[in-house]
Design a protein around this motif. Structure first.
Motif, PDB file in Angstrom:
ATOM      1  N   ILE A  39      -7.357  50.748  55.905  1.00 51.96           N
ATOM      2  CA  ILE A  39      -7.463  51.336  54.569  1.00 51.96           C
ATOM      3  C   ILE A  39      -8.863  51.931  54.439  1.00 51.96           C
ATOM      4  O   ILE A  39      -9.747  51.641  55.251  1.00 51.96           O
ATOM      5  CB  ILE A  39      -7.219  50.292  53.450  1.00 51.96           C
ATOM      6  N   ASP A  40      -9.055  52.759  53.416  1.00 47.13           N
ATOM      7  CA  ASP A  40     -10.392  53.307  53.193  1.00 47.13           C
ATOM      8  C   ASP A  40     -11.151  52.439  52.192  1.00 47.13           C
ATOM      9  O   ASP A  40     -10.639  51.421  51.703  1.00 47.13           O
ATOM     10  CB  ASP A  40     -10.332  54.773  52.770  1.00 47.13           C
ATOM     11  N   LEU A  41     -12.383  52.828  51.889  1.00 46.56           N
ATOM     12  CA  LEU A  41     -13.225  51.992  51.041  1.00 46.56           C
ATOM     13  C   LEU A  41     -12.728  51.941  49.597  1.00 46.56           C
ATOM     14  O   LEU A  41     -12.955  50.945  48.904  1.00 46.56           O
ATOM     15  CB  LEU A  41     -14.676  52.480  51.083  1.00 46.56           C
ATOM     16  N   THR A  42     -12.051  52.993  49.149  1.00 44.69           N
ATOM     17  CA  THR A  42     -11.517  52.963  47.789  1.00 44.69           C
ATOM     18  C   THR A  42     -10.553  51.802  47.623  1.00 44.69           C
ATOM     19  O   THR A  42     -10.625  51.032  46.661  1.00 44.69           O
ATOM     20  CB  THR A  42     -10.800  54.289  47.454  1.00 44.69           C
ATOM     21  N   ASP A  43      -9.621  51.642  48.572  1.00 46.03           N
ATOM     22  CA  ASP A  43      -8.670  50.534  48.495  1.00 46.03           C
ATOM     23  C   ASP A  43      -9.326  49.206  48.880  1.00 46.03           C
ATOM     24  O   ASP A  43      -8.949  48.154  48.363  1.00 46.03           O
ATOM     25  CB  ASP A  43      -7.461  50.808  49.393  1.00 46.03           C
TER      26      ASP A  43
ATOM     27  N   PRO B  95     -24.393  52.428  56.224  1.00 40.77           N
ATOM     28  CA  PRO B  95     -24.168  53.652  55.449  1.00 40.77           C
ATOM     29  C   PRO B  95     -23.022  54.518  55.953  1.00 40.77           C
ATOM     30  O   PRO B  95     -22.388  55.228  55.164  1.00 40.77           O
ATOM     31  CB  PRO B  95     -25.505  54.396  55.569  1.00 40.77           C
ATOM     32  N   ASN B  96     -22.712  54.477  57.244  1.00 41.70           N
ATOM     33  CA  ASN B  96     -21.669  55.342  57.783  1.00 41.70           C
ATOM     34  C   ASN B  96     -20.290  54.677  57.799  1.00 41.70           C
ATOM     35  O   ASN B  96     -19.338  55.213  58.367  1.00 41.70           O
ATOM     36  CB  ASN B  96     -22.028  55.818  59.190  1.00 41.70           C
ATOM     37  N   ALA B  97     -20.146  53.532  57.160  1.00 40.85           N
ATOM     38  CA  ALA B  97     -18.849  52.856  57.088  1.00 40.85           C
ATOM     39  C   ALA B  97     -17.886  53.677  56.240  1.00 40.85           C
ATOM     40  O   ALA B  97     -18.234  54.118  55.145  1.00 40.85           O
ATOM     41  CB  ALA B  97     -19.021  51.462  56.502  1.00 40.85           C
ATOM     42  N   ARG B  98     -16.650  53.852  56.728  1.00 35.74           N
ATOM     43  CA  ARG B  98     -15.640  54.629  55.999  1.00 35.74           C
ATOM     44  C   ARG B  98     -14.292  53.924  55.921  1.00 35.74           C
ATOM     45  O   ARG B  98     -13.561  54.107  54.953  1.00 35.74           O
ATOM     46  CB  ARG B  98     -15.444  56.002  56.677  1.00 35.74           C
ATOM     47  N   TYR B  99     -13.939  53.158  56.930  1.00 35.52           N
ATOM     48  CA  TYR B  99     -12.610  52.549  56.990  1.00 35.52           C
ATOM     49  C   TYR B  99     -12.710  51.061  57.333  1.00 35.52           C
ATOM     50  O   TYR B  99     -13.657  50.622  57.994  1.00 35.52           O
ATOM     51  CB  TYR B  99     -11.741  53.225  58.061  1.00 35.52           C
ATOM     52  N   ILE B 100     -11.697  50.313  56.898  1.00 29.62           N
ATOM     53  CA  ILE B 100     -11.572  48.897  57.239  1.00 29.62           C
ATOM     54  C   ILE B 100     -10.298  48.757  58.068  1.00 29.62           C
ATOM     55  O   ILE B 100      -9.206  49.127  57.622  1.00 29.62           O
ATOM     56  CB  ILE B 100     -11.476  48.012  55.986  1.00 29.62           C
ATOM     57  N   VAL B 101     -10.445  48.227  59.276  1.00 27.13           N
ATOM     58  CA  VAL B 101      -9.318  48.069  60.202  1.00 27.13           C
ATOM     59  C   VAL B 101      -9.004  46.586  60.348  1.00 27.13           C
ATOM     60  O   VAL B 101      -9.912  45.774  60.563  1.00 27.13           O
ATOM     61  CB  VAL B 101      -9.632  48.701  61.575  1.00 27.13           C
ATOM     62  N   PHE B 102      -7.723  46.248  60.234  1.00 35.08           N
ATOM     63  CA  PHE B 102      -7.272  44.859  60.324  1.00 35.08           C
ATOM     64  C   PHE B 102      -6.529  44.663  61.642  1.00 35.08           C
ATOM     65  O   PHE B 102      -5.499  45.289  61.889  1.00 35.08           O
ATOM     66  CB  PHE B 102      -6.358  44.525  59.140  1.00 35.08           C
ATOM     67  N   HIS B 103      -7.071  43.792  62.487  1.00 37.15           N
ATOM     68  CA  HIS B 103      -6.470  43.493  63.781  1.00 37.15           C
ATOM     69  C   HIS B 103      -5.699  42.172  63.662  1.00 37.15           C
ATOM     70  O   HIS B 103      -6.232  41.187  63.132  1.00 37.15           O
ATOM     71  CB  HIS B 103      -7.543  43.382  64.854  1.00 37.15           C
ATOM     72  N   CYS B 104      -4.480  42.148  64.170  1.00 34.07           N
ATOM     73  CA  CYS B 104      -3.574  41.029  63.905  1.00 34.07           C
ATOM     74  C   CYS B 104      -3.185  40.294  65.178  1.00 34.07           C
ATOM     75  O   CYS B 104      -3.397  40.780  66.295  1.00 34.07           O
ATOM     76  CB  CYS B 104      -2.328  41.556  63.197  1.00 34.07           C
ATOM     77  N   ALA B 105      -2.575  39.130  65.000  1.00 30.08           N
ATOM     78  CA  ALA B 105      -2.230  38.273  66.127  1.00 30.08           C
ATOM     79  C   ALA B 105      -0.896  38.627  66.764  1.00 30.08           C
ATOM     80  O   ALA B 105      -0.633  38.221  67.889  1.00 30.08           O
ATOM     81  CB  ALA B 105      -2.196  36.811  65.682  1.00 30.08           C
ATOM     82  N   ASP B 106      -0.039  39.360  66.059  1.00 32.05           N
ATOM     83  CA  ASP B 106       1.334  39.529  66.551  1.00 32.05           C
ATOM     84  C   ASP B 106       1.478  40.717  67.492  1.00 32.05           C
ATOM     85  O   ASP B 106       1.159  41.849  67.156  1.00 32.05           O
ATOM     86  CB  ASP B 106       2.329  39.635  65.392  1.00 32.05           C
ATOM     87  N   THR B 107       1.959  40.417  68.692  1.00 33.12           N
ATOM     88  CA  THR B 107       2.270  41.447  69.674  1.00 33.12           C
ATOM     89  C   THR B 107       3.589  42.113  69.307  1.00 33.12           C
ATOM     90  O   THR B 107       4.605  41.446  69.132  1.00 33.12           O
ATOM     91  CB  THR B 107       2.356  40.846  71.087  1.00 33.12           C
ATOM     92  N   MET B 108       3.567  43.429  69.199  1.00 37.41           N
ATOM     93  CA  MET B 108       4.765  44.182  68.846  1.00 37.41           C
ATOM     94  C   MET B 108       5.526  44.663  70.073  1.00 37.41           C
ATOM     95  O   MET B 108       6.742  44.798  70.060  1.00 37.41           O
ATOM     96  CB  MET B 108       4.381  45.381  67.983  1.00 37.41           C
ATOM     97  N   GLU B 109       4.794  44.962  71.142  1.00 39.32           N
ATOM     98  CA  GLU B 109       5.400  45.416  72.391  1.00 39.32           C
ATOM     99  C   GLU B 109       4.355  45.283  73.482  1.00 39.32           C
ATOM    100  O   GLU B 109       3.210  44.882  73.220  1.00 39.32           O
ATOM    101  CB  GLU B 109       5.888  46.868  72.277  1.00 39.32           C
TER     102      GLU B 109
END
Length: 310
Positions: free
Chosen positions: A234-238, A160-174
């Protein structure tokens, strides 16, 4: 059952305040100095809120980004940002054509998931031919096929308290320097300046060969410091929008490494930097604080807008 979204109604006074802030900023000299000040950051945040307010006021949650006929597909879909992740674990997966890849879905979910590419391809799929608009000013049209993110989230079950979806990726930027007082050194192979790749390079036999890089050993990776990898949110709407998909095919073929293999996000009503490549983990959270630097994405932590609606 899909969770019911409870979204705050847009507030007219908030919108007018944000618009006034934007006009004030545009009238000022020394904008860079102003933007770095607390007042400037608040004004820019108000402008971002106004952008999201207007788009969501004019569009319903199900309003679709324009889709195109196959005749308008770009002959070359320009890869940018990272085109060949240098990370050792990623290169090992790519060398096996991503056999053994598992997408982790966790956080505020009832049933954490570890989904292989075969699992993802077995879920209901969506194909859409859409235009990618980069913040740098270029565009390209591609046909994407993948699983709607909503299907993955429904399978996991949001708390019920979910608000955002976070995507963790493989590419190191720095890499974060071992000494916190030292400035972090940018990893050149991560292509943070979004350097263009020669036309046709993504069609070569090996994306790793095309990029001309080799996987570093574990010792070399450790010597460079703690990797800072790309992430987005992104948020749940998207997240529940019908065109938000985790794409595994581009133009009828498996996604090339240069364009984000094995899996990339498509959230079609936002700019290109939101279209995260090399997705390895989907985390459901209540807030963005404590992830990265708290801005909601790698580039957002460096001043980009979190909501990049078009």
């Amino acid at each position: 059952m899909r969770p019911r979204l409870s979204l705050p109604k847009p507030h007219r006074r908030g919108f007018l305040t944000a618009a006034a802030g934007l006009l004030g900023v545009s009238a000022l000299g020394g904008c860079e100095r102003f933007a770095a000040s607390p007042t400037g950051r608040r004004a820019l945040k108000a402008g971002e809120d106004a952008n999201m307010f207007v788009q969501r006021l004019l569009l319903t949650p199900a309003s679709l980004a324009k889709e195109f006929p196959d005749s308008q597909i770009s002959p070359w879909f320009k890869p940018n940002g990272t085109i060949d992740p240098p990370d050792r674990a990623y290169k090992a997966l790519a060398a096996r054509s991503f056999e053994g890849f598992k997408l982790r879905v966790d956080g505020l979910v009832e049933r954490p998931q570890d989904l292989s590419l075969a699992d993802l391809r077995a879920l209901p799929a969506r194909t859409q031919t859409t235009r990618h608009d980069c913040v740098e000013g270029w565009s390209a049209i591609g046909k994407w096929t993948g699983v709607p993110l909503a299907e993955v989230l429904q399978r996991a079950g949001l708390k019920p308290n979910a608000r955002y979806i976070v995507f963790h990726c493989a590419d190191t930027m720095e890499y974060a320097a071992a000494d916190e007082n030292e400035e972090a050194e940018t990893d050149k192979t991560a292509n943070p300046d979004m350097e263009a790749r020669p036309e046709g390079a993504e069609n070569q036999a090996s994306d790793s060969q095309a990029a001309g890089s080799e996987a570093p050993g574990a010792e070399a990776e450790e010597a460079q410091g703690t990797p800072i990898r790309y992430y987005e949110s992104i948020d749940l709407t998207d997240a529940y929008h019908p065109q938000t998909i985790l794409a595994y095919d581009l133009n009828g073929k498996a996604l090339p490494v240069s364009n984000g293999a094995p899996l990339r996000l498509r959230v079609e009503r936002q700019l290109g930097y939101k279209q995260t490549k090399y997705v390895m983990r989907v985390e459901v959270t209540e807030a963005l604080k404590g992830i990265g630097e708290g801005g909601g994405g790698y580039w957002e932590d460096r001043g980009y807008e979190w909501y990049a609606g078009i």
